[in-house]
Design an enzyme around this catalytic site. Structure first.
Site, PDB file in Angstrom:
ATOM      1  N   ASP A  51       0.820  -1.204   0.000  1.00 40.25           N
ATOM      2  CA  ASP A  51       0.000   0.000   0.000  1.00 40.25           C
ATOM      3  C   ASP A  51       0.854   1.254   0.000  1.00 40.25           C
ATOM      4  OD1 ASP A  51      -2.348  -1.476   0.016  1.00 40.25           O
ATOM      5  OD2 ASP A  51      -2.505  -1.492   2.197  1.00 40.25           O
ATOM      6  N   TYR A 109       6.764  -9.795   6.823  1.00 42.40           N
ATOM      7  CA  TYR A 109       6.718  -8.356   7.083  1.00 42.40           C
ATOM      8  C   TYR A 109       7.262  -8.072   8.474  1.00 42.40           C
ATOM      9  CZ  TYR A 109       3.589  -7.308   3.110  1.00 42.40           C
ATOM     10  OH  TYR A 109       3.054  -7.146   1.861  1.00 42.40           O
TER      11      TYR A 109
END
EC number: 5.4.99.12
Length: 248
Positions: A51, A109
């Site tokens: 994003d 992540y």
């Protein structure tokens, strides 16, 4: 011939990975650099989306070219053409059918939370003034292993066929003034990591109990989970593939 491009980028200046109208993306920047290098239009396919504002220490994209290339020379040329916010880590040949997105078996992540005011980490971490109960946050993180359906952490308007993800690792650790959350899974939903972090932070602040996480996940309702934390603290750090895709 198909090649994997291993790249890193500071997401602050980009509206995410994927090309979109009226906004600059990492994919667009990379394709423009490749097109200049090859003197023809070149398209790439990425391992997944990040994003707006999210960073990557490793994202893999695949590209098809007609002839065998000198990987080191192309890496040097691309790093010359690309802006300072994007760097090519490596380029290597893979099997013709290898796919950067569909062949990835795991993605990892890391999310960084600053526990003290630090002008040097403010652009790459989420600052929390209040003290956090890390033990409770880690206790809650283990609950994630018990579930597959994570619709409660997914962005509401998203075009996916399943909300199932297989989380293989999720844990917090303190590194001096940084609190680091590492999570690894076969796939992630849009906004999923930031929503998980936001929920675990509420547990760490004692706004939610550890056991509340069971109810949140079972609800499949995004409004039940915590808020999404800032994108600036999130890094895609690793994408894993089977060795069988490599050219020996």
């Amino acid at each position: 011939m198909r090649y994997f491009i291993d790249l890193a980028y500071d997401g602050s200046a980009f509206h995410g990975w994927q090309i979109q109208p009226n906004a600059i993306s990492v994919q667009e920047i990379l394709e423009k650099a490749l097109s200049i290098a090859f003197q023809q239009n070149i398209a790439v396919v990425g391992a997944g989306r990040t994003d707006a504002g999210v960073h990557a220490k490793q994202l893999i994209a695949h590209v098809d070219v007609e002839d065998k290339i000198n990987e080191a020379q192309l890496q040097f040329k691309l790093n010359t053409l690309l802006p300072d916010e994007v760097a090519i880590n490596s380029i290597y040949q893979v099997q013709e059918e290898a796919h950067a997105r569909f062949d990835a078996v795991a993605r990892q992540y890391k999310y960084y939370v600053s526990t003290s005011k630090d002008p040097f980490s403010r652009d790459y971490s989420y600052y929390i003034k209040k003290s956090l109960d890390i033990d409770k946050m880690n206790e809650a993180a283990k609950i994630l292993y018990d579930y597959k359906d994570f619709k409660c952490f997914s962005k509401s308007k998203t075009d996916v066929f399943t909300y199932n993800c297989d989380i293989s690792f999720a844990a917090w650790e303190q590194k001096e003034n940084l609190l680091v959350f590492t999570i690894k899974a076969d796939r992630f939903l849009r906004n999923m990591v930031r929503a998980i972090v936001g929920t675990l932070l509420e547990i760490g602040l004692h706004k939610l109990d550890v056991e509340d996480l069971h109810h949140i996940i079972k609800s499949r309702n995004r409004s039940e989970a915590g808020k999404s934390v800032d994108a600036k603290g999130l890094f895609l750090t690793q994408v894993e593939y089977p060795n069988s895709i490599l050219i020996k």
